[in-house]
Each structure stands twice: as C-alpha cells, then as structure tokens.
Design an enzyme around this catalytic site. Structure first.
Site, PDB file in Angstrom:
ATOM      1  N   SER A 164       0.823  -1.346   0.021  1.00 11.18           N
ATOM      2  CA  SER A 164      -0.009  -0.074  -0.037  1.00 11.18           C
ATOM      3  C   SER A 164       0.851   1.266   0.109  1.00 11.18           C
ATOM      4  CB  SER A 164      -0.789  -0.125   1.217  1.00 11.18           C
ATOM      5  OG  SER A 164      -2.014   0.801   1.078  1.00 11.18           O
ATOM      6  N   HIS A 217      -7.706  -5.472  -1.041  1.00 10.98           N
ATOM      7  CA  HIS A 217      -6.514  -4.737  -0.275  1.00 10.98           C
ATOM      8  C   HIS A 217      -5.979  -5.725   0.558  1.00 10.98           C
ATOM      9  CE1 HIS A 217      -3.990  -1.525  -0.251  1.00 10.98           C
ATOM     10  NE2 HIS A 217      -4.087  -1.251   0.949  1.00 10.98           N
TER      11      HIS A 217
END
Length: 677
Positions: A530, A646
């Site tokens: 991320s 994610h």
C-alpha cells in the site's frame, strides 16, 4: 530462476498535460479495463506463475506453511451482559468463526460461521459489534475482500437473522452505533470514487431499510465519520475526521436526526469514548502524543471551546493509541517507540497503576467489561504468537486464556536499535534473527517499511517468516517517518513536500544493515504494501544498487494520477494533489512510475488484486509494463489476484498460496537454503 522473457505490452503514443508539462504515459490504456486489459493480466499472471511455481523451495515450504496456516488462531474477547463473544479459526476453517458463551467456563457455541457464506470461502465477516445489552449482534459481509459491506443483524444466542441491510459500501465498525431501538450507520457509494460519498442514516429495528432517515451527509472526500453512543442509549457523538489531522465533533440525543456542532472548525483531533454522561475526548490539542479532555453530556450540549474543557488524563511521554472503560476504571493503551504499554486510571483520571505485559510487543483488541472488573486484550511480539489475556482489575493481574500451538522452535534475538537518516534524524529499527547468527556481512535479510498516515509498525509474530529466520535470515522492520511511532510530529515530518524523508529513512535502514555487518546488497530484499509499496517503489528507483529483490504489494506507484483512482482523492492530504502546481513539483521528483530509467534494477515482485477498492491495481500494472519494457535486470513479475482485495478477508487456502509466492521469491533471489524444522 529465469522464466524467459516477459510478455510484450502494447505501447501507445499517449501523454497528458499537467502544469505545462507533457507527461509521457504509453501504458495509459491499462486504466481503461475491458477485454484487452483482462488478457494482459492473464499473460502477466502466467509469466509470474512460471517463475514462482518453478522455484524448488516452494514445494519444500508448502507442507510447513499449510501446517502453520492451520494452527488455531484466537481473537480477543468482547464481554456483554449476556456473555462473551470471540472469533476462533481452527484447522478446519478457512474463515474465523464467531462464538458465544455465557461464561468463560462454558463451552463456546457457534453464533456466526462465515465458512458457509460461499463455496470457496471468499465471502468473509469483515467486522462485528455487540449491542450494549448483548441481545443483538451486527456484522458486515464482503465478497473477495472488496470492503464493500452488507450488514446482517442476529439475535443472541440463537443466531437468528432479524435484519439485513444491503449495499452499504465502506460501512465499517467505526461507522456503526447502537441505540435501544435500532442503530445509526454510515454508508458510501459502491464503485470507484463514489466510495467517497458518505452519509449517516438511522435505522429502527423492524423498519424497511429503504425508509431509513438521512441524518447527515459528508461533503469532503477526505472526511470520514466515526459514530459513538453510550450504552444507555442517551447520547450520540459524531467525529468528522478529516485529512488524518483534525475532527469536528457533532452531538444529538439518541433517536434524533439533527446534529448539533460541539467542536466546529477544528484544527486538531477530537475523538470520544462515552461512559454515562461523560465523554472522554482524545485530542492532540497542545499534546502531540495525545491526552484526554472531559466533555459533560448531562445538560444541554452545545458548541464549546475545546481549550476550556477540563483535562482528565494529561499527556505522557508515550502516544495514546486506544482506551476502554472496564467497571470503574479507564484503561488507556499507550505506545512508546512502537512498543505497547497499558495504564489504569479511575474515572476521575487518577492513575491507578501499570498493567504488566509479557514483553516488548503489541497489544491489540483492548476491550473492557462495563459490568465486571475485567478486561481482555491480545498480545504478540516477534517471538510471541498472538495470545489472548484477561486482566483482573481487582487482583491487578493478567492471565493467559488462549494461545495458539505455534512457536519459533529456536531461540531468537530481538533488538530495537537506532540508526541515523540522511538529515541526521535517529530512526528506530527492529532487527530479529537467530541467536547463533554471525554478522559476517552475508546473511539474507528482509527489510520491511511503511511510513505514512500516522500508522505505526509495531512488533508482530512472523508466522510464515519463521522459516526464513530458521534458515539464517534476518528480519528488519523500520519505523520510518510518516508513521505514528512518535505522534503527530513524526507523521508531519514526512508529508507533502517532506515525503522524501520516508524514502531517505528506508534507504538509511538498508545502509545501516549493510554497514553493521548483518547483510550485503546482494543478499538484501525490501518489502512494503500500500503506502509501503510506494516506499519500496521509490527506493527501487532511487537506489536500485542497495538491494537484490523488492516485494511491492498493492502499491501506489503512479503518483501523478493516484488521486483519480478509487479512494485516491482522499489521500491528497498525505501527499499533496498533482493538480496543485507546487505539489506536482515535489511529487514528480519521486513518483516511481515516472522515474524508471534504462538501467539495471533488482528483481521485483509486484502483487496486486483485481478486487482492491482502495489502491487500484493499475499502479502495479503500469509499473511492471514499463520496467519490463525499458529496464535491465529483473525478473519483473506482476501477479494480480482475481478473488481478493487490498488484504482483508482472505481464506486460509489463499493465504497459503500468497505466502508461498512471496517467500519463494525471497528465498530464490537471496539464495536461501531451506532448513528442515
């Protein structure tokens, strides 16, 4: 290991104008989706699989990883008047099961079993919350880790479904608050940037959700609501958190749908914990490490000057990271240089003592029992698996309740050292290795970093990384600026025009590990995900000589267009907006995608996900395509997972495959020989 040349990617003569510059972007077409992009992703997955599945160590690691993955995991315990709630994932489960029991001595009974939500276990229970009376439980269900939730309400202890609300978007635990007759909840749009459209609604039990009353709409993309009610069902407080740096505070009596400003035009954080007619308000006003103010809710609640609120718990030399009420105590979780501490206060703010923790580690899931002198928390460290503890307030003693049957099976050394970054700032670094390791400058080493959004990297048990440590590997975890390890100031030191400090800190960590004889550039890998994917992407392009392998997961990499994808518009407060000429200047200097040159780079494993609703997979796609086209070295692998997002909600079988991918790549590139347990 050489999988042959990468698949060819079509280059188009495309560019766009930004502040007088024409930005060359031959892979802009990958943003468009459609059949051509799907075919490209398939070819890249085949190329990555040809490499990852042919690494010899993969099948050596597999039985060990499958065994580790099937170890029973225990979530922390939440107490309510009806009993105790806890998630447990056994060897047979692909998703954790939520159990209920009336007492800690009673047997656990299944309340919600997400393993039956879908055949491949890719539907998961992302969060859950118990009503104050313990009679109902609400949980959010998402599919493929997309973090877009339907909400189900069940009775306790029967598990009978009484209500279902569909398509609430990014509604989460912080956007849900119970009342005696129903609940307030937040909902967002479902696709792309619509996820940044947020509103608060009120639902009465038994009513048609389509008729739920609108309470408040949030206009700003970077503002997120946090909802809090008291257990008696009298007060609602809404913190409107903006830009990870400030929050207005609004109030309503429960059942009302008109919010009154309490703290407006805020320049600091104000987030409440309500107990009776008192709100303990955590703030960084005149306290970068945070303190608690007292807000009286017993009379007419209107706008106040926060500077005039009474301080109930002053700032300490450690950061406040959480708090709960247990019986007649206020328990506050602190963090000192990324290490957890737990302190007990009475409800007037007087210090009552320090709760002993097992060591230098991380406390998670702190939860107090409002009706009994007890609290529960999870604890883990690099050498201590995640374990559930019960703290007895009267005895001032903690007991271990649930510990997974897993250990490192060898002695390790855990050090927290400090190194000097480019501008002289001292940065903490955790270093973990076997006790018998020799600093001969040739140990395989994995350096992990993040450095953003005031998130701290704290000690965590490396279940799958244990095989790397067993084989003589070194695991290092850097507390880079941009994180929250030293409060607001540490975060501010690497935002906007100062973002380069994060990358400098990561580079200096690598140089420290080499200079101190832990490893060499030929045996060093770096990893981040991320925002941490941006970190390692920037280090990759700025200092490719420093390492031999890079694990870049669900990353931000095209920083001139990040604000045009999914939640990206809400992150301009962290990085600045490329639409702003001044911010464009500093972002362009480090944007990894725009700084790839015709030169040699280390091997890179880009891992992303088709269902990621936070960071668009196109960041990894475009970066991989450009590196495969112009760079030497490698290989440059890009694997896109089709049935996940994610990072949340992954079934156990998927976790095993992903971990095998990562560690096969690291073992192979760093030439690590597998060591049998």
């Amino acid at each position: 290991m050489n999988p042959g040349g990468p698949p060819q990617t079509k280059r188009e003569n495309t560019s766009y104008e930004r502040h007088g510059d024409f930005v060359d972007d031959p892979y802009l077409w990958l943003e468009n989706g459609g059949e051509a992009v799907d075919e490209w992703v398939d070819r890249q997955n085949e190329y990555a699989a040809a490499y990852l599945e042919s690494v010899d160590v993969r099948e050596q690691l597999r039985p060990r990883f499958e065994s580790l993955a099937r170890t029973t995991d225990y979530g922390t315990i939440t107490a309510a008047p009806t009993g105790y709630f806890q998630e447990v994932e056994t060897a047979e489960d692909d998703q954790p099961v939520l159990y209920f029991r009336e007492s800690l001595e009673a047997d656990r009974e299944v309340l919600v079993d997400p393993n039956g939500f879908s055949e491949d276990a890719t539907k998961s229970m992302g969060w859950w919350t118990v009503s104050p009376d313990g009679e109902r439980l609400a949980y959010g269900v998402d599919e493929g880790g997309n973090e877009l939730y339907d909400v189900t309400v069940v009775e306790v202890p029967s598990g009978t479904v009484v209500e279902e609300l569909s398509d609430l978007g990014r509604a989460n635990l912080g956007m849900f608050a119970w009342t005696p007759g129903g609940f307030y909840y937040g909902r967002t749009g479902l696709a792309g940037e619509a996820q940044l459209e947020k509103a608060i609604h009120y639902h009465e039990h038994g009513d048609d959700p389509d008729e739920d009353e609108l309470v408040f709409e949030v206009d700003e993309p970077s503002t997120w609501p946090l909802l809090s009610t008291d257990r008696d069902g009298t007060h609602l407080l809404v913190a409107l958190v903006t830009d990870w740096e400030r929050s207005d505070l609004l109030y309503a009596e429960v059942g009302e749908t008109e919010l009154t400003p309490v703290i407006a035009g805020a320049e600091h954080f104000y987030t409440p914990l309500i107990h009776g007619d008192t709100a303990y308000v955590r703030t960084d006003l005149n306290a970068p490490y945070y303190r608690f103010l007292e807000l009286d809710l017993s009379g007419d609640v209107g706008e106040v000057d926060p500077a005039e609120l009474s301080e109930i718990v002053p700032e300490r030399d450690a950061i406040v990271t959480g708090a709960t009420v247990a019986d007649d105590r206020l328990l506050i979780q602190y963090e000192r240089a990324a290490v957890s501490e737990l302190e007990a206060f009475d409800l007037d703010g007087d210090h009552r003592g320090t709760v002993d923790l097992p060591g230098t580690g991380t406390l998670v899931g702190l939860s107090g029992n409002r009706d009994a002198p007890e609290a529960f928390f999870g604890y883990q460290s690099f050498d201590h698996p995640p374990t559930v503890f019960r703290y007895d307030l009267d005895a001032d003693d903690s007991e271990e309740l649930d510990r997974p049957d897993v250990s490192l099976e060898f002695d390790v050394t855990v050090e927290q050292v400090r190194y000097e970054s480019a501008d002289g700032t001292e940065v903490p670094l955790f270093v973990v290795h076997r006790d018998d390791l020799e600093r001969d400058g040739d140990n395989p080493t994995l350096l992990y970093g993040y450095g953003g959004f005031e998130n701290s990297l704290t000690p965590g048990f490396q279940k799958f990384g244990s095989e790397f440590l067993r084989a003589g590997g070194v695991y290092a975890q850097a507390n880079l600026r941009g994180g929250g390890e030293f409060g607001k100031e540490w975060h501010e030191a690497a935002r906007h025009e100062d973002k380069q400090n994060t990358f400098d800190d990561m580079i200096a960590a690598a140089e420290f590990l080499i200079d101190e004889g832990y490893t060499s550039s030929e045996r060093l890998a770096i990893q981040g995900g991320s925002n941490g994917g941006l970190t390692v992407g920037a280090v990759l392009t700025q200092r490719p000589d420093l390492m031999t392998a890079v694990c870049c997961h669900v990353p931000l990499l095209d920083m001139l267009r990040f604000h045009t994808f999914l939640l990206g518009a809400s992150w301009t407060s962290e990085y600045g907006s490329p639409d702003d000429p001044e911010a464009y200047g500093w972002i362009e200097e480090y944007s990894p995608y725009h700084n790839i040159e015709d030169r040699e780079y280390p091997a890179v494993f880009f891992k992303t996900a088709e269902g990621d609703t936070r960071v668009h997979p196109v960041h990894a796609w475009k970066m991989a395509a450009r590196m495969q086209s112009v760079a030497d070295g490698g290989p440059f692998l890009c694997k896109t997972h089709r049935d996940t997002g994610h990072g949340t909600g992954k079934p156990t079988w998927m976790v095993v495959e992903e971990q095998l991918d990562v560690w096969s790549f690291v073992f192979d590139q760093l030439e690590v020989e597998y060591v049998e347990p």
